[in-house]
Design an enzyme around this catalytic site. Structure first.
Site, PDB file in Angstrom:
ATOM      1  N   ASP A 211       0.860  -1.195   0.000  1.00  0.00           N
ATOM      2  CA  ASP A 211       0.000   0.000   0.000  1.00  0.00           C
ATOM      3  C   ASP A 211       0.893   1.240   0.000  1.00  0.00           C
ATOM      4  OD1 ASP A 211      -3.211   0.567   1.070  1.00  0.00           O
ATOM      5  OD2 ASP A 211      -1.762   2.221   1.086  1.00  0.00           O
TER       6      ASP A 211
ATOM      7  N   HIS B 103     -10.192  -5.321  -3.414  1.00  0.00           N
ATOM      8  CA  HIS B 103      -8.879  -5.549  -2.799  1.00  0.00           C
ATOM      9  C   HIS B 103      -9.061  -5.876  -1.334  1.00  0.00           C
ATOM     10  CE1 HIS B 103      -9.879  -1.270  -2.558  1.00  0.00           C
ATOM     11  NE2 HIS B 103      -9.259  -1.261  -1.383  1.00  0.00           N
TER      12      HIS B 103
ATOM     13  N   GLU C  11     -12.332   3.234  -1.292  1.00  0.00           N
ATOM     14  CA  GLU C  11     -11.878   4.344  -2.143  1.00  0.00           C
ATOM     15  C   GLU C  11     -11.610   3.906  -3.573  1.00  0.00           C
ATOM     16  OE1 GLU C  11      -8.429   5.970  -0.254  1.00  0.00           O
ATOM     17  OE2 GLU C  11      -9.547   6.497   1.558  1.00  0.00           O
TER      18      GLU C  11
ATOM     19  N   ASN D  74     -12.716  -3.122   2.565  1.00  0.00           N
ATOM     20  CA  ASN D  74     -13.731  -2.074   2.615  1.00  0.00           C
ATOM     21  C   ASN D  74     -14.657  -2.247   1.413  1.00  0.00           C
ATOM     22  OD1 ASN D  74     -12.569  -0.776   4.904  1.00  0.00           O
ATOM     23  ND2 ASN D  74     -11.001   0.091   3.577  1.00  0.00           N
TER      24      ASN D  74
HETATM   25  P1  AMP Z   1      -9.786   1.372   0.257  1.00  0.00           P
HETATM   26  O1  AMP Z   1     -10.265   2.482   1.135  1.00  0.00           O
HETATM   27  O2  AMP Z   1      -9.988   0.027   0.912  1.00  0.00           O
HETATM   28  O3  AMP Z   1     -10.379   1.437  -1.134  1.00  0.00           O
HETATM   29  O4  AMP Z   1      -8.217   1.524   0.170  1.00  0.00           O
HETATM   30  C1  AMP Z   1      -7.536   1.900  -0.969  1.00  0.00           C
HETATM   31  C2  AMP Z   1      -6.055   1.826  -0.629  1.00  0.00           C
HETATM   32  O5  AMP Z   1      -5.322   1.942  -1.836  1.00  0.00           O
HETATM   33  C3  AMP Z   1      -5.554   2.903   0.322  1.00  0.00           C
HETATM   34  O6  AMP Z   1      -5.009   2.295   1.492  1.00  0.00           O
HETATM   35  C4  AMP Z   1      -4.483   3.637  -0.504  1.00  0.00           C
HETATM   36  O7  AMP Z   1      -3.380   4.034   0.271  1.00  0.00           O
HETATM   37  C5  AMP Z   1      -4.109   2.593  -1.532  1.00  0.00           C
HETATM   38  N1  AMP Z   1      -3.576   3.112  -2.790  1.00  0.00           N
HETATM   39  C6  AMP Z   1      -4.097   4.080  -3.570  1.00  0.00           C
HETATM   40  N2  AMP Z   1      -3.325   4.264  -4.661  1.00  0.00           N
HETATM   41  C7  AMP Z   1      -2.301   3.371  -4.577  1.00  0.00           C
HETATM   42  C8  AMP Z   1      -1.188   3.076  -5.394  1.00  0.00           C
HETATM   43  N3  AMP Z   1      -0.943   3.727  -6.550  1.00  0.00           N
HETATM   44  N4  AMP Z   1      -0.333   2.093  -4.983  1.00  0.00           N
HETATM   45  C9  AMP Z   1      -0.556   1.427  -3.837  1.00  0.00           C
HETATM   46  N5  AMP Z   1      -1.595   1.669  -3.017  1.00  0.00           N
HETATM   47  C10 AMP Z   1      -2.453   2.638  -3.379  1.00  0.00           C
END
Ligand code: AMP
Length: 120
Positions: free
Chosen positions: A33, A104, A99, A91
């Site tokens: 992450d 994932h 997000e 999530n």
């Molecule tokens: P979620 O709220 O479960 O959708 O989490 C999305 C996650 O993706 C967050 O913890 C972000 O820090 C992570 N994230 C977003 N963009 C990237 C990226 N380019 N590489 C790695 N992690 C990412």
């Protein structure tokens, strides 16, 4: 909800954005992450186009489902947190504050993670 092919994880899968790869097989990719919340914070994603756990659980094949679960365990062992413990978190949707609209799971560990959720 339709799958958005321009989401950031779709772009990582196409190689348009780099990632720090932890594990990959035919069905799954795992990478660090970008904004780690713990010493180990790895994202595990299916290579198929699934918006969320809801979508994945309804539509993925048995092979994809099995590969995903196996990858979670593999990542935890590879990162050395299997013995001390860790947390798998997915999530989903609005209330889950998802997000990125590509399914994932977060694998977090490497420290005491505290209680599961703050009580309200
Ligand atoms: P979620 O709220 O479960 O959708 O989490 C999305 C996650 O993706 C967050 O913890 C972000 O820090 C992570 N994230 C977003 N963009 C990237 C990226 N380019 N590489 C790695 N992690 C990412």
């Amino acid at each position: 909800m339709a799958y958005d092919r321009n989401n950031v994880f779709a772009r990582i899968l196409r190689g348009e954005i780099t990632c720090n790869k932890v594990y990959e097989d035919e069905h799954v990719l795992a990478f660090d992450d970008i904004s780690a919340r713990a010493p180990t914070h790895v994202l595990v994603i299916p290579k198929g186009e699934y918006v969320s756990l809801d979508d994945f659980s309804a539509k993925a094949s048995a092979t994809e489902l099995a590969a995903f679960i196996r990858a979670l365990g593999h990542v935890a062992r590879a990162r050395g947190v299997a013995d001390t413990g860790y947390r798998i978190l997915a999530n989903v949707g609005r209330d889950g504050h998802q997000e990125v609209p590509h399914f994932h799971a977060h694998v977090v560990g490497g420290r005491d993670l505290g209680a599961m959720l703050p009580r309200r």
